[in-house]
Scaffold this motif. Structure first.
Motif, PDB file in Angstrom:
ATOM      1  N   SER A 130       0.817  -1.213   0.000  1.00  0.00           N
ATOM      2  CA  SER A 130       0.000   0.000   0.000  1.00  0.00           C
ATOM      3  C   SER A 130       0.848   1.260   0.000  1.00  0.00           C
ATOM      4  CB  SER A 130      -0.917   0.004   1.227  1.00  0.00           C
ATOM      5  OG  SER A 130      -1.671   1.197   1.298  1.00  0.00           O
ATOM      6  N   ASP A 131       0.459   2.195  -0.846  1.00  0.00           N
ATOM      7  CA  ASP A 131       0.978   3.557  -0.804  1.00  0.00           C
ATOM      8  C   ASP A 131      -0.088   4.518  -0.297  1.00  0.00           C
ATOM      9  OD1 ASP A 131       3.521   3.007  -1.655  1.00  0.00           O
ATOM     10  OD2 ASP A 131       3.120   3.427  -3.781  1.00  0.00           O
ATOM     11  N   ALA A 132      -1.174   3.952   0.248  1.00  0.00           N
ATOM     12  CA  ALA A 132      -2.301   4.758   0.738  1.00  0.00           C
ATOM     13  C   ALA A 132      -2.417   4.554   2.244  1.00  0.00           C
ATOM     14  CB  ALA A 132      -3.588   4.337   0.043  1.00  0.00           C
ATOM     15  N   PRO A 133      -2.118   5.567   3.045  1.00  0.00           N
ATOM     16  CA  PRO A 133      -2.148   5.413   4.505  1.00  0.00           C
ATOM     17  C   PRO A 133      -3.490   4.918   5.044  1.00  0.00           C
ATOM     18  CG  PRO A 133      -1.118   7.501   3.891  1.00  0.00           C
ATOM     19  CD  PRO A 133      -1.698   6.919   2.643  1.00  0.00           C
ATOM     20  N   GLU A 134      -4.578   5.277   4.371  1.00  0.00           N
ATOM     21  CA  GLU A 134      -5.898   4.862   4.855  1.00  0.00           C
ATOM     22  C   GLU A 134      -6.223   3.406   4.514  1.00  0.00           C
ATOM     23  OE1 GLU A 134      -6.640   6.675   0.725  1.00  0.00           O
ATOM     24  OE2 GLU A 134      -5.179   6.804   2.360  1.00  0.00           O
ATOM     25  N   LEU A 135      -5.339   2.759   3.741  1.00  0.00           N
ATOM     26  CA  LEU A 135      -5.541   1.366   3.340  1.00  0.00           C
ATOM     27  C   LEU A 135      -4.295   0.560   3.688  1.00  0.00           C
ATOM     28  CD1 LEU A 135      -7.093   2.074  -0.189  1.00  0.00           C
ATOM     29  CD2 LEU A 135      -8.344   1.288   1.828  1.00  0.00           C
ATOM     30  N   PRO A 136      -4.060   0.304   4.973  1.00  0.00           N
ATOM     31  CA  PRO A 136      -2.823  -0.368   5.381  1.00  0.00           C
ATOM     32  C   PRO A 136      -2.782  -1.832   4.960  1.00  0.00           C
ATOM     33  CG  PRO A 136      -4.291  -0.107   7.258  1.00  0.00           C
ATOM     34  CD  PRO A 136      -4.922   0.641   6.122  1.00  0.00           C
ATOM     35  N   ALA A 137      -1.584  -2.344   4.780  1.00  0.00           N
ATOM     36  CA  ALA A 137      -1.399  -3.765   4.465  1.00  0.00           C
ATOM     37  C   ALA A 137      -2.033  -4.612   5.558  1.00  0.00           C
ATOM     38  CB  ALA A 137       0.084  -4.083   4.325  1.00  0.00           C
ATOM     39  N   GLY A 138      -2.657  -5.696   5.146  1.00  0.00           N
ATOM     40  CA  GLY A 138      -3.315  -6.596   6.076  1.00  0.00           C
ATOM     41  C   GLY A 138      -4.800  -6.381   6.218  1.00  0.00           C
ATOM     42  N   ARG A 139      -5.327  -5.228   5.805  1.00  0.00           N
ATOM     43  CA  ARG A 139      -6.756  -4.970   5.902  1.00  0.00           C
ATOM     44  C   ARG A 139      -7.515  -5.646   4.756  1.00  0.00           C
ATOM     45  NH1 ARG A 139      -8.984  -0.928   9.031  1.00  0.00           N
ATOM     46  NH2 ARG A 139     -10.931  -1.906   8.336  1.00  0.00           N
ATOM     47  N   LEU A 140      -8.732  -6.026   5.028  1.00  0.00           N
ATOM     48  CA  LEU A 140      -9.597  -6.604   4.008  1.00  0.00           C
ATOM     49  C   LEU A 140     -10.403  -5.497   3.340  1.00  0.00           C
ATOM     50  CD1 LEU A 140     -10.987  -9.832   5.739  1.00  0.00           C
ATOM     51  CD2 LEU A 140      -9.113  -9.651   4.091  1.00  0.00           C
ATOM     52  N   VAL A 141     -10.560  -5.617   2.023  1.00  0.00           N
ATOM     53  CA  VAL A 141     -11.283  -4.614   1.250  1.00  0.00           C
ATOM     54  C   VAL A 141     -12.218  -5.300   0.262  1.00  0.00           C
ATOM     55  CG1 VAL A 141      -9.452  -2.889   1.422  1.00  0.00           C
ATOM     56  CG2 VAL A 141      -9.458  -4.486  -0.517  1.00  0.00           C
ATOM     57  N   ARG A 142     -13.222  -4.553  -0.202  1.00  0.00           N
ATOM     58  CA  ARG A 142     -14.019  -4.950  -1.357  1.00  0.00           C
ATOM     59  C   ARG A 142     -13.471  -4.235  -2.572  1.00  0.00           C
ATOM     60  NH1 ARG A 142     -18.442  -3.099  -2.325  1.00  0.00           N
ATOM     61  NH2 ARG A 142     -18.494  -1.398  -0.794  1.00  0.00           N
TER      62      ARG A 142
END
Length: 333
Positions: free
Chosen positions: A80-92
């Motif tokens: 991730s290069d997006a602070p609001e989307l950290p590695a390890g989080r689940l997303v749709r």
């Protein structure tokens, strides 16, 4: 993590798709855009509308031979290069039929933290995802189903149909379902709260509707299209509501049915509306706020038809398009 497994369309099917219309290929990992994320798919949603994408008839996009199949996934952020989307989080995200996908930050949505244990993350693709939102939007927001309504729902054990049936019964409606086997009909009546279920393979649907809906159908949630729409319109009550949502009976055919005679609708003063779930995306959180407590209290449920491994996706999709799935079709990667 050096290769990306993908399922691509190799030739357009004629009629019902078969596994040889697809091919498993290896590709390089996708390049992550600046400020974006690289995601690894955990669950892939399989949906009937994908057949329309192949045919070039769906607003969500077209899949041509040689291209990766499209589809919504629950994915894990691995870079991730997006602070609001950290590695390890689940997303749709619209990750497609592949192991890894890269997205701009605005193209993915963090999974609501409540859609984690005890909720299974795959539910974000079914009752807590697009299919559940479709059912709620169609029945609650468009049809405004209410106590005492007689509601007819075909494909009642499928992802959208099963959610719609439960939402209607919670609102006090009497639901008549249509399904494709005795086992599915039993599930509908014993687990979904459906008052009665018609086996479309062995029963005369028109005759059964006359028996089960003597005062007519107040709400018809059309997930099928084809000749069933005309049959349902022949049994409408006055001031009935029809929500046109899917065309399962027509996805595998090049031609479209002409539809019921307008006189059937005029005589019953019926209101007919089309449902495109993307119109309701701004209300997703509102829907989750209503649905999560119902799921937590055990008042609704979702049966899932889960296949294992990306390589199983073609056959699972073909089963779906043959009407052989039982519940929401999902691939676990």
């Amino acid at each position: 993590m050096s290769k990306n497994r993908q399922i691509v369309l190799v030739k357009k099917p004629e009629g019902v798709p078969t596994p040889d219309n697809f091919e498993l290929r290896q590709a390089p990992l996708p390049e992550m855009p600046a400020g974006g994320v690289l995601c690894r798919a955990r669950f892939l949603s399989l949906d009937p509308y994908m057949r329309s994408q192949i045919a070039g008839r769906h607003p969500s996009g077209t899949v041509a031979p040689g291209e990766v199949m499209l589809g919504e996934t629950v994915s894990e952020v691995v870079r991730s290069d997006a602070p609001e989307l950290p590695a390890g989080r689940l997303v749709r995200c619209m990750g497609g039929w592949q192991g890894y996908s890269a997205h701009a930050a605005g193209e993915v949505q963090l999974l609501d933290e409540e859609i984690t244990p005890p909720c299974h993350p795959s539910l974000a693709l079914s009752i807590l995802g697009m299919t559940g939102l479709t059912a709620w939007a169609g029945m609650v927001w468009q049809a405004e189903v209410r106590e005492g309504d007689c509601v007819l729902i075909p494909a009642v054990t499928g992802a959208v149909g099963s959610a719609a049936a439960q939402f209607c019964t919670l609102h006090g409606a009497r639901v008549i379902g249509i399904a494709g086997s005795p086992e599915k009909c039993r599930f509908a009546t014993e687990s979904l709260g459906v008052a009665a279920c018609i086996d479309r393979r062995s029963e005369d649907i028109g005759a059964r509707l006359g028996e089960l809906c003597p005062a007519g159908i107040d709400v018809y949630f059309d997930l099928i299209g084809g000749s069933l729409l005309q049959t349902a319109c022949s049994h409408l009550a006055n001031h009935s509501r029809i929500v046109l949502c899917g065309l399962m009976a027509e996805y595998n055919r090049p031609e479209r049915d002409p539809g019921p005679p307008p006189g059937l609708l005029i005589a019953k003063r019926a209101v007919v509306s089309g449902l495109v779930v993307y119109d309701y995306e701004p209300r997703r959180q509102e829907y989750l706020g209503r649905c999560l407590p119902l799921l937590g209290d055990g008042k609704i449920r979702q049966r899932e038809d889960i296949s294992q491994g990306l390589e199983s996706a073609p056959e699972a999709f073909c089963r779906l398009m043959r009407g052989e799935n039982f519940g929401k079709a999902v691939v676990a990667l």
